[in-house]
Design an enzyme around this catalytic site. Structure first.
Site, PDB file in Angstrom:
ATOM      1  N   GLY A  89       2.454   4.763   4.297  1.00 18.95           N
ATOM      2  CA  GLY A  89       2.062   3.484   4.877  1.00 18.95           C
ATOM      3  C   GLY A  89       3.196   2.477   4.895  1.00 18.95           C
ATOM      4  O   GLY A  89       3.153   1.484   5.620  1.00 18.95           O
ATOM      5  N   ARG A  90       4.188   2.715   4.078  1.00 21.23           N
ATOM      6  CA  ARG A  90       5.344   1.801   4.074  1.00 21.23           C
ATOM      7  C   ARG A  90       6.627   2.607   3.921  1.00 21.23           C
ATOM      8  O   ARG A  90       7.617   2.132   3.386  1.00 21.23           O
ATOM      9  CB  ARG A  90       5.235   0.800   2.939  1.00 21.23           C
ATOM     10  N   LYS A 110      11.777   3.677   2.293  1.00 17.64           N
ATOM     11  CA  LYS A 110      10.538   3.060   1.781  1.00 17.64           C
ATOM     12  C   LYS A 110      10.675   1.546   1.925  1.00 17.64           C
ATOM     13  O   LYS A 110      11.655   0.965   1.451  1.00 17.64           O
ATOM     14  CB  LYS A 110      10.348   3.453   0.321  1.00 17.64           C
ATOM     15  N   ASP A 122       1.492  -4.286   4.807  1.00 11.75           N
ATOM     16  CA  ASP A 122       2.521  -4.775   5.732  1.00 11.75           C
ATOM     17  C   ASP A 122       3.657  -3.770   5.930  1.00 11.75           C
ATOM     18  O   ASP A 122       4.584  -4.012   6.697  1.00 11.75           O
ATOM     19  CB  ASP A 122       3.081  -6.118   5.244  1.00 11.75           C
ATOM     20  N   GLY A 123       3.595  -2.655   5.223  1.00 15.23           N
ATOM     21  CA  GLY A 123       4.627  -1.633   5.385  1.00 15.23           C
ATOM     22  C   GLY A 123       5.958  -1.999   4.754  1.00 15.23           C
ATOM     23  O   GLY A 123       6.951  -1.288   4.918  1.00 15.23           O
ATOM     24  N   ARG A 180       3.123  16.363  -1.119  1.00 18.35           N
ATOM     25  CA  ARG A 180       2.421  16.028  -2.362  1.00 18.35           C
ATOM     26  C   ARG A 180       1.202  16.925  -2.529  1.00 18.35           C
ATOM     27  O   ARG A 180       0.759  17.553  -1.554  1.00 18.35           O
ATOM     28  CB  ARG A 180       1.939  14.575  -2.278  1.00 18.35           C
ATOM     29  N   ASP A 249      -1.714  11.912  -4.860  1.00 20.68           N
ATOM     30  CA  ASP A 249      -0.757  11.642  -3.783  1.00 20.68           C
ATOM     31  C   ASP A 249       0.608  11.247  -4.343  1.00 20.68           C
ATOM     32  O   ASP A 249       1.582  11.152  -3.596  1.00 20.68           O
ATOM     33  CB  ASP A 249      -1.286  10.536  -2.853  1.00 20.68           C
ATOM     34  N   ASP A 259       7.484   8.657  -6.526  1.00 19.46           N
ATOM     35  CA  ASP A 259       6.728   7.411  -6.335  1.00 19.46           C
ATOM     36  C   ASP A 259       6.722   6.538  -7.585  1.00 19.46           C
ATOM     37  O   ASP A 259       5.697   6.349  -8.250  1.00 19.46           O
ATOM     38  CB  ASP A 259       5.298   7.704  -5.858  1.00 19.46           C
TER      39      ASP A 259
HETATM   40  P1  AMP Z   1       1.308   4.290  -4.039  1.00 21.57           P
HETATM   41  O1  AMP Z   1       0.265   4.883  -4.935  1.00 21.57           O
HETATM   42  O2  AMP Z   1       1.824   2.947  -4.478  1.00 21.57           O
HETATM   43  O3  AMP Z   1       2.432   5.248  -3.821  1.00 21.57           O
HETATM   44  O4  AMP Z   1       0.636   4.004  -2.607  1.00 21.57           O
HETATM   45  C1  AMP Z   1      -0.646   4.403  -2.236  1.00 21.57           C
HETATM   46  C2  AMP Z   1      -0.851   4.281  -0.744  1.00 21.57           C
HETATM   47  O5  AMP Z   1      -0.764   2.918  -0.314  1.00 21.57           O
HETATM   48  C3  AMP Z   1       0.141   5.039   0.115  1.00 21.57           C
HETATM   49  O6  AMP Z   1      -0.540   5.564   1.207  1.00 21.57           O
HETATM   50  C4  AMP Z   1       1.122   3.972   0.514  1.00 21.57           C
HETATM   51  O7  AMP Z   1       1.798   4.300   1.714  1.00 21.57           O
HETATM   52  C5  AMP Z   1       0.188   2.778   0.743  1.00 21.57           C
HETATM   53  N1  AMP Z   1       0.906   1.497   0.598  1.00 21.57           N
HETATM   54  C6  AMP Z   1       1.377   0.956  -0.529  1.00 21.57           C
HETATM   55  N2  AMP Z   1       1.976  -0.229  -0.278  1.00 21.57           N
HETATM   56  C7  AMP Z   1       1.882  -0.441   1.049  1.00 21.57           C
HETATM   57  C8  AMP Z   1       2.296  -1.496   1.930  1.00 21.57           C
HETATM   58  N3  AMP Z   1       2.952  -2.574   1.489  1.00 21.57           N
HETATM   59  N4  AMP Z   1       2.004  -1.367   3.245  1.00 21.57           N
HETATM   60  C9  AMP Z   1       1.360  -0.294   3.697  1.00 21.57           C
HETATM   61  N5  AMP Z   1       0.934   0.712   2.944  1.00 21.57           N
HETATM   62  C10 AMP Z   1       1.190   0.656   1.616  1.00 21.57           C
HETATM   63 MG    MG Z   2       2.521   6.963  -3.458  1.00 26.44          MG
END
Ligand code: AMP
Ligand code: MG
Length: 492
Positions: A89-90, A110, A122-123, A180, A249, A259
């Site tokens: 997502g980002r 990232k 916001d990606g 993953r 994930d 991550d």
């Molecule tokens: P994480 O566990 O922090 O690695 O992220 C969990 C999910 O949230 C993943 O699909 C990430 O891509 C999404 N994600 C985290 N932060 C953002 C962000 N700022 N914008 C979009 N997607 C996000």
């Molecule tokens: Mg993650």
């Protein structure tokens, strides 16, 4: 200038594995740090990535020739609950590059903007989490722990809105694979066996080539994954590392630490230490990590079940047999690693109790994890002269003195010479770890004063974590009471 040796195999898997994407440009990319040594290892040293144009590429402003940017699709269990729709997502896979040794490395940005999988996000990434990931992942690599690597960090010149407005940044990460456990869950939850098979063949081919020749390649592969995870988590435990969000994930299929979010190394030893602000029930507490490893591997088993045997019954049996090995493998890795840390070469049944006794004494005295083992390694050469630095970490001197007596009697059963023992202990007991308060200080200086010297100094020390460096003792010490970091955040 040489072209970047892209070899984008993941893209061949098909459109259902990702969403193609153009990275969203940022206003003013500037290189914070570039990992020249890693670039050389990857065969990227003479490419445009390492040139003055590098920042534009590493911020996503320019797509280099041969790149095929895409956001990878995945699902995952987050804190035990299945979420079918996650994905990059980002982040995005800029492309894959052929390493000089013939293997592939995934090159990921990232913080590079919104994708099809961004949901409400916001990606983007703030500078703080980027610096944190850079420091911790590179420290892990130098500590000898399998991990994604950090190739670069660039500041974007833009702000991102979190609780407050923060400077933005993009980190470039390198992994043996960004697939993953959750990638398998994604296809399995759609009952897409074709995709599960394709993905498994892809991962085996690139990350587990030895399994191809096994009589039952998928089973051999699943067993190898279990083995790598057991070894990885044992290494975390031996360093006092807490990943913080071991959602499926966030578990790499290649067995690398991946991550980095609210991760942390503990200072004083607490067996159920939690730092992450979102881990309210301690699911991902320090002492729960080995169990969670098995829980996640069980989710993987469910996702690849049809590959393990013809009938469900046989497949379940095969999966259970393989998962049944995990605890023993983990214990074996942990105990051997702990023997190395405590200078024990020969294997005796009594060792586990001795090592657990030390952890109990550490816990009761709130002794610093890293310093306990570092000072212990200085005692490997049989002399009581240096006991004082170790004893200073403990309030109840009777307890640690008693343990040291037991340890010294155990060492008498060893055949090895003391110098060799000390060298081996020092090779596994670091002097420096990325301590939370030091990371925090680096982030504060960068964010608040645009001063990156604190970050660079800390990063430099962590390049050789097992060597005591002149005038760098400040990086050894645990935090003063007013410096203690109680909580860490994902920063998303
Ligand atoms: P994480 O566990 O922090 O690695 O992220 C969990 C999910 O949230 C993943 O699909 C990430 O891509 C999404 N994600 C985290 N932060 C953002 C962000 N700022 N914008 C979009 N997607 C996000
Ligand atoms: Mg993650």
């Amino acid at each position: 200038m040489k072209p970047i040796p892209f070899n984008n195999r993941y893209a061949d898997l098909g459109e259902n594995f990702y969403a193609r994407i153009t990275p969203a440009p940022v206003s003013n990319p500037a290189l914070v740090i570039f990992n020249q040594a890693l670039a050389e290892e990857l065969g990227l040293a003479d490419t445009c990535l390492a040139s003055s144009d590098g920042a534009a590429i590493l911020a996503g402003n320019r797509v280099p020739e041969g790149a095929a940017p895409l956001a990878m699709a995945y699902a995952g269990h987050q804190f035990g609950h299945f979420n079918p729709q996650l994905g990059d997502g980002r982040a995005l896979l800029l492309g894959q590059i052929g390493r000089p040794d013939g293997t592939l490395a995934d090159l990921h940005l990232k913080g590079s903007g919104r994708t099809l999988f961004s949901r409400g996000g916001d990606g983007r990434s703030a500078l703080g989490p980027v610096l944190r990931e850079y420091l911790v992942s590179e420290a892990m690599a130098k500590l000898g722990v399998p991990t994604t690597r950090a190739l670069a960090a660039v500041s974007t010149g833009e702000q991102v809105a979190r609780q407050e407005l923060l400077p933005g940044a993009v980190i470039t990460r390198i992994a043996s694979s960004f697939v993953r456990v959750g990638t398998f869950e994604h296809f399995s939850s759609k009952s897409d066996l074709d995709a599960v098979t394709k993905l498994a063949d892809y991962v085996i081919g690139h990350n587990y080539p030895d399994c191809r020749g096994a009589p039952q390649p998928y089973r051999a592969w699943f067993e190898a994954i279990i083995d790598r995870q057991a070894a990885l988590i044992a290494q975390w435990m031996q360093l006092g590392f807490i990943h913080g969000v071991m959602n499926t994930d966030n578990m790499s299929i290649a067995g690398e630490t991946i991550d980095y979010g609210p991760c942390a190394f503990m200072d004083h030893y607490t067996h159920d230490q939690v730092y992450s602000s979102i881990d309210h029930h301690g699911r991902y507490a320090y002492n729960n990590q080995p169990n969670i490893g098995l829980w996640n591997l069980t989710r993987l088993a469910e996702s690849i079940l049809p590959l393990l045997a013809e009938t469900t019954e046989d497949a379940v049996e095969a999966a259970q047999a393989a998962l049944g090995e995990y605890a023993g493998l983990y214990q074996g890795y942990w105990l051997n690693g702990m023997r190395a840390k405590t200078g024990l070469d020969i294997r005796l049944d009594e060792d586990k109790a001795l090592i657990n006794d030390l952890f109990d004494v550490m816990a009761e005295n709130q002794a610093d994890f890293t310093l306990t083992f570092y000072y212990l390694s200085r005692l490997a050469i049989d002399s009581t002269d240096q006991d004082e630095s170790l004893r200073a970490l403990f309030n109840d001197l009777g307890q640690i003195d008693h343990w040291l007596d037991q340890w010294r009697s155990r060492l008498k059963k060893e055949n090895s010479d003391a110098e060799g023992r000390q060298a081996r202990m020092q090779a596994t007991n670091p002097v420096y770890i990325p301590r939370n308060h030091q990371i925090e200080a680096a982030i504060r200086a960068a964010e608040d004063q645009d001063d990156f010297t604190v970050f660079h100094d800390l990063h430099a020390v962590l390049q050789t974590p097992y060597e005591r460096q002149p005038n760098k003792d400040v990086y050894m010490w645990p935090p003063e009471p007013d410096e203690v970091v109680q909580q860490t955040f994902c920063g998303t």
